[in-house]
Design a protein around this motif. Structure first.
Motif, PDB file in Angstrom:
ATOM      1  N   ASP A  65      -7.225 -14.548 -43.530  1.00 26.05           N
ATOM      2  CA  ASP A  65      -7.865 -15.522 -44.402  1.00 26.05           C
ATOM      3  C   ASP A  65      -6.783 -16.339 -45.107  1.00 26.05           C
ATOM      4  O   ASP A  65      -5.753 -15.806 -45.551  1.00 26.05           O
ATOM      5  N   GLY A  66      -6.998 -17.640 -45.204  1.00 26.85           N
ATOM      6  CA  GLY A  66      -6.079 -18.500 -45.924  1.00 26.85           C
ATOM      7  C   GLY A  66      -4.881 -18.977 -45.133  1.00 26.85           C
ATOM      8  O   GLY A  66      -4.062 -19.745 -45.653  1.00 26.85           O
ATOM      9  N   ASP A  67      -4.759 -18.569 -43.881  1.00 29.95           N
ATOM     10  CA  ASP A  67      -3.618 -18.995 -43.059  1.00 29.95           C
ATOM     11  C   ASP A  67      -3.713 -20.477 -42.698  1.00 29.95           C
ATOM     12  O   ASP A  67      -4.810 -21.055 -42.621  1.00 29.95           O
ATOM     13  N   VAL A  68      -2.557 -21.046 -42.450  1.00 28.19           N
ATOM     14  CA  VAL A  68      -2.458 -22.378 -41.842  1.00 28.19           C
ATOM     15  C   VAL A  68      -1.969 -22.152 -40.424  1.00 28.19           C
ATOM     16  O   VAL A  68      -0.873 -21.621 -40.213  1.00 28.19           O
ATOM     17  N   VAL A  69      -2.786 -22.512 -39.440  1.00 28.82           N
ATOM     18  CA  VAL A  69      -2.460 -22.214 -38.045  1.00 28.82           C
ATOM     19  C   VAL A  69      -2.514 -23.473 -37.189  1.00 28.82           C
ATOM     20  O   VAL A  69      -3.308 -24.381 -37.441  1.00 28.82           O
ATOM     21  N   ALA A  70      -1.659 -23.503 -36.184  1.00 23.86           N
ATOM     22  CA  ALA A  70      -1.701 -24.547 -35.159  1.00 23.86           C
ATOM     23  C   ALA A  70      -2.254 -23.932 -33.890  1.00 23.86           C
ATOM     24  O   ALA A  70      -1.857 -22.822 -33.505  1.00 23.86           O
ATOM     25  N   ILE A  71      -3.178 -24.614 -33.245  1.00 25.16           N
ATOM     26  CA  ILE A  71      -3.796 -24.132 -32.014  1.00 25.16           C
ATOM     27  C   ILE A  71      -3.818 -25.286 -31.026  1.00 25.16           C
ATOM     28  O   ILE A  71      -4.336 -26.369 -31.333  1.00 25.16           O
ATOM     29  N   ASP A  72      -3.260 -25.083 -29.847  1.00 22.10           N
ATOM     30  CA  ASP A  72      -3.208 -26.188 -28.895  1.00 22.10           C
ATOM     31  C   ASP A  72      -4.506 -26.296 -28.096  1.00 22.10           C
ATOM     32  O   ASP A  72      -5.506 -25.645 -28.397  1.00 22.10           O
ATOM     33  N   ALA A  73      -4.486 -27.142 -27.055  1.00 22.21           N
ATOM     34  CA  ALA A  73      -5.704 -27.449 -26.305  1.00 22.21           C
ATOM     35  C   ALA A  73      -5.902 -26.558 -25.085  1.00 22.21           C
ATOM     36  O   ALA A  73      -6.775 -26.827 -24.262  1.00 22.21           O
ATOM     37  N   SER A  74      -5.140 -25.488 -24.954  1.00 17.59           N
ATOM     38  CA  SER A  74      -5.261 -24.612 -23.785  1.00 17.59           C
ATOM     39  C   SER A  74      -6.556 -23.810 -23.831  1.00 17.59           C
ATOM     40  O   SER A  74      -7.160 -23.610 -24.887  1.00 17.59           O
ATOM     41  N   THR A  75      -6.983 -23.327 -22.671  1.00 16.47           N
ATOM     42  CA  THR A  75      -8.225 -22.570 -22.610  1.00 16.47           C
ATOM     43  C   THR A  75      -8.096 -21.209 -23.294  1.00 16.47           C
ATOM     44  O   THR A  75      -9.044 -20.736 -23.926  1.00 16.47           O
ATOM     45  N   THR A  76      -6.935 -20.559 -23.189  1.00 17.06           N
ATOM     46  CA  THR A  76      -6.767 -19.276 -23.864  1.00 17.06           C
ATOM     47  C   THR A  76      -6.846 -19.452 -25.372  1.00 17.06           C
ATOM     48  O   THR A  76      -7.446 -18.628 -26.078  1.00 17.06           O
ATOM     49  N   CYS A  77      -6.281 -20.527 -25.879  1.00 18.59           N
ATOM     50  CA  CYS A  77      -6.366 -20.791 -27.312  1.00 18.59           C
ATOM     51  C   CYS A  77      -7.773 -21.205 -27.729  1.00 18.59           C
ATOM     52  O   CYS A  77      -8.169 -20.997 -28.886  1.00 18.59           O
ATOM     53  N   TYR A  78      -8.528 -21.768 -26.814  1.00 14.61           N
ATOM     54  CA  TYR A  78      -9.941 -22.056 -27.115  1.00 14.61           C
ATOM     55  C   TYR A  78     -10.696 -20.752 -27.331  1.00 14.61           C
ATOM     56  O   TYR A  78     -11.525 -20.643 -28.244  1.00 14.61           O
ATOM     57  N   TYR A  79     -10.398 -19.742 -26.510  1.00 13.98           N
ATOM     58  CA  TYR A  79     -11.002 -18.430 -26.733  1.00 13.98           C
ATOM     59  C   TYR A  79     -10.533 -17.834 -28.060  1.00 13.98           C
ATOM     60  O   TYR A  79     -11.305 -17.181 -28.774  1.00 13.98           O
ATOM     61  N   LEU A  80      -9.265 -18.057 -28.421  1.00 16.77           N
ATOM     62  CA  LEU A  80      -8.773 -17.592 -29.711  1.00 16.77           C
ATOM     63  C   LEU A  80      -9.558 -18.237 -30.849  1.00 16.77           C
ATOM     64  O   LEU A  80      -9.915 -17.560 -31.830  1.00 16.77           O
TER      65      LEU A  80
END
Length: 265
Positions: free
Chosen positions: A94-109
């Motif tokens: 909770d409260g994190d600042v995260v970067a997530i790219d456009a990959s399919t595995t990251c979509y599941y994340l």
């Protein structure tokens, strides 16, 4: 060897295109164990969906669809990707600042962390941004750029958008290839550029990928080995790969896929 169905053949053809940039009918006949007529039909069908370009005797990657359709990639190695995402989700608080790219595995994340409170998500993925917008209370920052339809991502220089806004706690990235020499890599230069800007602003960089990406050809590095915090992949990865990375101080986490989640063709 059992015969592959149409979906499985398409996955194999696209994987070859991703790795080599070209496929030949006679080679596919030998490897997939089907007739030349069937292979040509498969190639014609993929060309109609703008996923490759036919040439005499085979096909090459289409410039506008070098990664294949998102939905097809989402189904490829689904069990492994979901298991990897589930494990990596433990890193997000909770409260994190995260970067997530456009990959399919990251979509599941992204699906796994929708319930995190006070989350700030920075993403260049259209589908990731939409998912958080519709199903969470997270603050979403989507740097501007040019829409890359094949990957569903915004690409281009995004450094100015992030400059002066503080550091990102954790960044999660898919890869098209990786090596201890060049780090995390992508095939498309514009995709690598967008990921590079994100990764540079992250205190920790995590790579999430199914084991088929190991040994794949990658052109453009977006995160050097020294900046990688840890790798997450499935149990089909060779132990030697873990040894190579861990010798450099990068932990490789091996995750067991959930068989019931794998999608049949």
């Amino acid at each position: 060897m059992r015969s592959l169905d149409e979906f499985e053949r398409a996955q194999s053809i696209l994987a070859d295109l991703e790795a080599n940039g070209r496929v030949m009918v006679n080679e596919l006949v030998d490897r997939l164990g089907v007739s030349a007529v069937t292979i040509r039909k498969d190639l014609d069908g993929l060309e109609q969906r703008s996923m490759l370009r036919r040439i005499r005797g085979g096909a090459v990657a289409a410039g506008t669809a070098d990664e294949g359709a998102f939905e097809m990639r989402l189904r490829h190695s689904r069990a492994a990707k979901q298991a990897i995402a589930s494990r990596a989700a433990r890193l997000v608080n909770d409260g994190d600042v995260v970067a997530i790219d456009a990959s399919t595995t990251c979509y599941y994340l992204a699906h796994e962390i929708l319930d995190r409170r006070s989350l700030v998500v920075i993403t260049n993925g259209m589908k990731v941004a939409t998912l958080f917008m519709e199903h969470s209370n997270a603050m979403v920052l989507m740097p501007g750029g040019v829409l890359r339809r094949s990957a569903g991502s915004m690409v281009g220089p995004i450094g100015d958008v992030l400059a002066g806004r503080g550091r990102i706690d954790k960044g999660f990235f898919g890869v098209k290839g990786l090596s201890v020499q060049h780090g995390l890599m992508d095939l498309a230069v514009e995709e690598a550029e967008a990921k590079r800007y994100l990764a540079r602003s992250c205190d920790q960089v995590f790579a999430l990928f199914d084991s088929s990406k190991v040994g794949r050809f990658g052109l453009h590095s977006f995160a050097p080995t020294k900046s990688v915090t840890a790798l997450y992949t499935d149990e089909s990865v060779s132990p030697s790969v873990a040894d190579e990375w861990e010798a450099l101080g990068v932990r490789l986490h091996v995750v067991s896929p959930i068989p019931s989640l794998e999608v049949a063709g």
